[in-house]
Design an enzyme around this catalytic site. Structure first.
Site, PDB file in Angstrom:
ATOM      1  CB  SER A 146      -0.835  -0.022   1.286  1.00  0.00           C
ATOM      2  OG  SER A 146      -1.419   1.228   1.540  1.00  0.00           O
ATOM      3  CE1 TYR A 159      -4.263  -2.053   5.139  1.00  0.00           C
ATOM      4  CE2 TYR A 159      -3.061  -0.035   4.690  1.00  0.00           C
ATOM      5  CZ  TYR A 159      -3.801  -1.118   4.241  1.00  0.00           C
ATOM      6  OH  TYR A 159      -4.075  -1.261   2.897  1.00  0.00           O
TER       7      TYR A 159
HETATM    8  P1  NAD Z   1     -11.308  -6.259   0.127  1.00  0.00           P
HETATM    9  O1  NAD Z   1     -11.876  -6.141   1.495  1.00  0.00           O
HETATM   10  O2  NAD Z   1     -12.154  -5.969  -1.065  1.00  0.00           O
HETATM   11  O3  NAD Z   1     -10.677  -7.697  -0.098  1.00  0.00           O
HETATM   12  C1  NAD Z   1      -9.944  -8.336   0.884  1.00  0.00           C
HETATM   13  C2  NAD Z   1      -9.859  -9.793   0.528  1.00  0.00           C
HETATM   14  O4  NAD Z   1      -9.145 -10.448   1.573  1.00  0.00           O
HETATM   15  C3  NAD Z   1     -11.233 -10.472   0.460  1.00  0.00           C
HETATM   16  O5  NAD Z   1     -11.199 -11.474  -0.527  1.00  0.00           O
HETATM   17  C4  NAD Z   1     -11.362 -11.093   1.841  1.00  0.00           C
HETATM   18  O6  NAD Z   1     -12.263 -12.205   1.881  1.00  0.00           O
HETATM   19  C5  NAD Z   1      -9.927 -11.521   2.068  1.00  0.00           C
HETATM   20  N1  NAD Z   1      -9.607 -11.751   3.461  1.00  0.00           N
HETATM   21  C6  NAD Z   1      -9.813 -10.960   4.532  1.00  0.00           C
HETATM   22  N2  NAD Z   1      -9.394 -11.575   5.649  1.00  0.00           N
HETATM   23  C7  NAD Z   1      -8.912 -12.779   5.259  1.00  0.00           C
HETATM   24  C8  NAD Z   1      -8.332 -13.868   5.954  1.00  0.00           C
HETATM   25  N3  NAD Z   1      -8.181 -13.852   7.291  1.00  0.00           N
HETATM   26  N4  NAD Z   1      -7.946 -14.945   5.250  1.00  0.00           N
HETATM   27  C9  NAD Z   1      -8.124 -14.999   3.891  1.00  0.00           C
HETATM   28  N5  NAD Z   1      -8.659 -13.991   3.188  1.00  0.00           N
HETATM   29  C10 NAD Z   1      -9.047 -12.896   3.872  1.00  0.00           C
HETATM   30  O7  NAD Z   1     -10.019  -5.336   0.173  1.00  0.00           O
HETATM   31  P2  NAD Z   1      -9.095  -4.691  -0.970  1.00  0.00           P
HETATM   32  O8  NAD Z   1      -9.263  -3.238  -0.865  1.00  0.00           O
HETATM   33  O9  NAD Z   1      -9.296  -5.382  -2.257  1.00  0.00           O
HETATM   34  O10 NAD Z   1      -7.668  -5.039  -0.363  1.00  0.00           O
HETATM   35  C11 NAD Z   1      -6.795  -6.002  -0.912  1.00  0.00           C
HETATM   36  C12 NAD Z   1      -5.383  -5.650  -0.511  1.00  0.00           C
HETATM   37  O11 NAD Z   1      -5.042  -4.380  -1.057  1.00  0.00           O
HETATM   38  C13 NAD Z   1      -5.180  -5.531   0.995  1.00  0.00           C
HETATM   39  O12 NAD Z   1      -3.938  -6.091   1.339  1.00  0.00           O
HETATM   40  C14 NAD Z   1      -5.190  -4.046   1.222  1.00  0.00           C
HETATM   41  O13 NAD Z   1      -4.445  -3.691   2.357  1.00  0.00           O
HETATM   42  C15 NAD Z   1      -4.524  -3.560  -0.045  1.00  0.00           C
HETATM   43  N6  NAD Z   1      -4.781  -2.170  -0.367  1.00  0.00           N
HETATM   44  C16 NAD Z   1      -6.052  -1.714  -0.574  1.00  0.00           C
HETATM   45  C17 NAD Z   1      -6.234  -0.379  -0.880  1.00  0.00           C
HETATM   46  C18 NAD Z   1      -7.597   0.201  -1.139  1.00  0.00           C
HETATM   47  O14 NAD Z   1      -7.701   1.430  -1.257  1.00  0.00           O
HETATM   48  N7  NAD Z   1      -8.637  -0.585  -1.252  1.00  0.00           N
HETATM   49  C19 NAD Z   1      -5.148   0.488  -0.964  1.00  0.00           C
HETATM   50  C20 NAD Z   1      -3.880  -0.011  -0.744  1.00  0.00           C
HETATM   51  C21 NAD Z   1      -3.705  -1.350  -0.456  1.00  0.00           C
END
Ligand code: NAD
Length: 264
Positions: A146, A159
């Site tokens: 991130s 985080y």
């Molecule tokens: P999201 O909530 O849409 O997806 C998260 C995924 O992780 C889902 O499939 C969920 O079921 C799974 N998950 C959660 N806990 C779990 C566990 N204990 N075991 C297995 N699977 C699990 O979130 P996202 O925004 O798509 O985030 C995905 C990644 O991207 C994360 O690592 C997040 O930190 C990172 N990220 C997101 C953003 C953003 O703005 N959305 C920005 C930077 C980084």
């Protein structure tokens, strides 16, 4: 691209039942990779979407329900993927959760959970995937960190610590494999409108008594100069690039795709 250059390879994407992980899974399947999905919630719809993305190239799709908090479940997931497809060639560590609170108020159990899912799970999948990648002298490890792996925001201690740790782990794995065919890189998105961020928009709207639209504008305005969300499709394209021949010597980078967030 869509040239099926990943046909015959297998990708495992943690946390791929929604959001960024699902976007990356679809992009890899569209290049012909078999994909192992993982994550919670509805699985039928994401499986169907990834299957459709890879159908033209005969890509196969499987699902493993492992909880990324639990090392023994991660071991089972990796073993099952290897049993079904031979080995994991492309490992995308994407599963992640957020919890927002000041350090002194941060629930200890939430700290442990954020660190386990966002950081330690990647250590476990990587240590389990590496031996087979070494035997094949080919592998791509992509860690979804991130902008919070590069800079901080208040009230996100677990985080930010986990994501900075993940960027550090990325560099170490890249160095330990620098002379072979295995690369390890991190992707550092800014805001992406997924369920993880929608929760933060909803909280902002509720706290300030404003509309969802206004809360979205304020969220972007605070951090992201482009005033645009990065999309899962754009992040999928970056993951595909990391897997391609032009990225053979891209090793240990933390590549932000963030509308200028970290440039400020
Ligand atoms: P999201 O909530 O849409 O997806 C998260 C995924 O992780 C889902 O499939 C969920 O079921 C799974 N998950 C959660 N806990 C779990 C566990 N204990 N075991 C297995 N699977 C699990 O979130 P996202 O925004 O798509 O985030 C995905 C990644 O991207 C994360 O690592 C997040 O930190 C990172 N990220 C997101 C953003 C953003 O703005 N959305 C920005 C930077 C980084």
């Amino acid at each position: 691209m869509n040239t099926a250059f990943l046909k015959g390879k297998t990708a495992l994407v943690t946390g791929s039942t929604s959001g960024i992980g699902l976007g990356i899974a679809k992009a890899l399947a569209a290049e012909g990779a078999n994909v192992v999905l993982n994550g919670f919630g509805d699985t039928a719809e994401p499986l169907a979407q990834v299957q459709a993305a890879g159908a033209a190239h005969g890509a196969q799709v499987a699902y493993e329900e492992a909880d990324m908090c639990t090392p023994s479940e991660i071991e089972t997931m990796m073993a099952n993927a290897a049993k079904r497809f031979g080995r994991v060639d492309i490992l995308v560590n994407n599963a992640g959760i957020q919890h927002v609170a000041k350090v002194e108020d941060f629930p200890v159990a939430q700290w442990d959970k954020v660190l386990a899912i966002n950081l330690s799970s990647a250590f476990h999948t990587i240590r389990l995937a590496l031996p087979a990648m070494r035997s094949a002298n080919w592998g791509r490890i992509i860690n979804v960190a991130s902008v919070h792996g590069l800079v901080a925001s208040a009230e996100k201690s677990a985080y930010v610590a986990a994501k900075h740790g993940l960027v550090g782990l990325t560099k170490v794995v890249a160095l330990e494999n620098a002379t072979g065919g295995i690369t390890c890189n991190a992707i550092c998105p800014g805001w992406v409108l997924t369920p993880l961020v929608q929760k933060q928009v909803d909280a902002k709207a509720a706290a300030a008594g404003i509309s969802n639209e206004e809360a979205t504008k304020r969220l972007l305005g605070e951090k992201e100069p482009s005033m645009q969300f990065t999309t899962p499709e754009e992040l999928g394209a970056l993951a595909v690039f990391f897997c391609g021949p032009a990225a053979t010597n891209v090793r240990g980078v933390a590549w932000n795709m963030d509308g200028g967030w970290v440039a400020q």
